[in-house]
Each structure stands twice: as C-alpha cells, then as structure tokens.
Design a protein around this motif. Sequence first.
Motif, PDB file in Angstrom:
ATOM      1  N   TYR A  32     -84.953 -19.939 -12.346  1.00 26.43           N
ATOM      2  CA  TYR A  32     -83.950 -18.892 -12.298  1.00 26.43           C
ATOM      3  C   TYR A  32     -83.753 -18.314 -10.899  1.00 26.43           C
ATOM      4  O   TYR A  32     -84.717 -18.043 -10.184  1.00 26.43           O
ATOM      5  N   THR A  33     -82.483 -18.112 -10.552  1.00 22.38           N
ATOM      6  CA  THR A  33     -82.176 -17.219  -9.452  1.00 22.38           C
ATOM      7  C   THR A  33     -82.574 -15.806  -9.876  1.00 22.38           C
ATOM      8  O   THR A  33     -82.322 -15.404 -11.004  1.00 22.38           O
ATOM      9  N   MET A  34     -83.210 -15.087  -8.966  1.00 26.17           N
ATOM     10  CA  MET A  34     -83.663 -13.729  -9.263  1.00 26.17           C
ATOM     11  C   MET A  34     -82.968 -12.742  -8.334  1.00 26.17           C
ATOM     12  O   MET A  34     -82.677 -13.047  -7.174  1.00 26.17           O
ATOM     13  N   GLY A  35     -82.712 -11.560  -8.859  1.00 28.97           N
ATOM     14  CA  GLY A  35     -82.008 -10.568  -8.066  1.00 28.97           C
ATOM     15  C   GLY A  35     -82.624  -9.190  -8.158  1.00 28.97           C
ATOM     16  O   GLY A  35     -83.414  -8.895  -9.058  1.00 28.97           O
ATOM     17  N   TRP A  36     -82.254  -8.377  -7.189  1.00 27.76           N
ATOM     18  CA  TRP A  36     -82.559  -6.945  -7.208  1.00 27.76           C
ATOM     19  C   TRP A  36     -81.240  -6.184  -7.199  1.00 27.76           C
ATOM     20  O   TRP A  36     -80.312  -6.533  -6.432  1.00 27.76           O
ATOM     21  N   TYR A  37     -81.177  -5.177  -8.026  1.00 34.18           N
ATOM     22  CA  TYR A  37     -80.033  -4.276  -8.097  1.00 34.18           C
ATOM     23  C   TYR A  37     -80.569  -2.854  -8.005  1.00 34.18           C
ATOM     24  O   TYR A  37     -81.766  -2.618  -8.173  1.00 34.18           O
ATOM     25  N   ARG A  38     -79.663  -1.921  -7.771  1.00 35.75           N
ATOM     26  CA  ARG A  38     -80.083  -0.527  -7.735  1.00 35.75           C
ATOM     27  C   ARG A  38     -78.988   0.371  -8.289  1.00 35.75           C
ATOM     28  O   ARG A  38     -77.809   0.013  -8.275  1.00 35.75           O
ATOM     29  N   GLN A  39     -79.424   1.536  -8.750  1.00 36.37           N
ATOM     30  CA  GLN A  39     -78.477   2.518  -9.265  1.00 36.37           C
ATOM     31  C   GLN A  39     -78.876   3.885  -8.748  1.00 36.37           C
ATOM     32  O   GLN A  39     -79.953   4.401  -9.088  1.00 36.37           O
ATOM     33  N   ASP A  90     -80.655   4.815   0.368  1.00 33.59           N
ATOM     34  CA  ASP A  90     -81.391   3.809  -0.394  1.00 33.59           C
ATOM     35  C   ASP A  90     -82.074   4.410  -1.620  1.00 33.59           C
ATOM     36  O   ASP A  90     -82.669   3.673  -2.415  1.00 33.59           O
ATOM     37  N   THR A  91     -82.005   5.709  -1.775  1.00 33.06           N
ATOM     38  CA  THR A  91     -82.581   6.356  -2.945  1.00 33.06           C
ATOM     39  C   THR A  91     -81.874   5.889  -4.209  1.00 33.06           C
ATOM     40  O   THR A  91     -80.647   6.002  -4.325  1.00 33.06           O
ATOM     41  N   ALA A  92     -82.651   5.337  -5.140  1.00 35.34           N
ATOM     42  CA  ALA A  92     -82.070   4.776  -6.361  1.00 35.34           C
ATOM     43  C   ALA A  92     -83.195   4.276  -7.256  1.00 35.34           C
ATOM     44  O   ALA A  92     -84.351   4.185  -6.824  1.00 35.34           O
ATOM     45  N   VAL A  93     -82.820   3.933  -8.470  1.00 39.34           N
ATOM     46  CA  VAL A  93     -83.703   3.147  -9.328  1.00 39.34           C
ATOM     47  C   VAL A  93     -83.397   1.680  -9.042  1.00 39.34           C
ATOM     48  O   VAL A  93     -82.238   1.262  -9.063  1.00 39.34           O
ATOM     49  N   TYR A  94     -84.440   0.928  -8.755  1.00 39.12           N
ATOM     50  CA  TYR A  94     -84.288  -0.486  -8.405  1.00 39.12           C
ATOM     51  C   TYR A  94     -84.696  -1.347  -9.591  1.00 39.12           C
ATOM     52  O   TYR A  94     -85.766  -1.147 -10.184  1.00 39.12           O
TER      53      TYR A  94
END
Length: 112
Positions: A32-39, A90-94
């Motif tokens: 799998y390609t893996m990713g990081w996202y944030r909110q 950059d403050t967020a839930v990752y």
Amino acid sequence: QVQLVESGGGLVQPGGSLRLSCVASGFTFSSYTMGWYRQAPGKGREFVAYIGSSGGITKYADSVKGRFTISRDNANNRVYLQMNRVNVEDTAVYYCQGGAYWGQGTQVTVSS
C-alpha cells in the motif's frame, strides 16, 4: 482486523521538530501507498504527504515541502513523518492513511 495507530504527537515550540509514527496491522502493509493527512481546528482534512509502497516515490503538500519527510519501514509495518521547522500553522490532528483505512489521529500543537 485492520488497525492504524499513530503516536508521537505533542506540544512543540515553533522551529522545533517532532517525529510521528504509525504502525499498521491487519493488511499487507508493503503493498500500500501510505499517507499522512491533518485537520486543523475549524478546517477540513488536508493532504500532507504520501509514500509509495516500496518507498521510492514521495509527494508533499506545498505547505510542508522541504520541512517534513515521510518514510516507511516495511519490515515493521511502520510509516513515519519527520516534522522539522514547525510553525503554528502545523497545529492539527495528524492522521495516518493506507487505502481505505485511517488511524485515530495524534494531536500536534505548535506553540511557544
């Protein structure tokens, strides 16, 4: 049962560094390609970075390019996000993501 579990979040000062980790189980991680996202508070979830299944291909959001590095360890089913020169934006839930699967997120707060 598929699980993605993030760790490594916390409070960091502007200009500092943090390393996020995500451990995967229940699926063939190396395929799998893996990713990081944030909110961030009050905003939608946004793409941060992804890494191809073998680690040879990476892509970053413009906002983190040159500061963040994504990497993976297929032997141990882990994907990492090294965050350098962080700023308050950059403050967020990752969140860690692989295919249709998501982790529960880890909070990163950048503040002095």
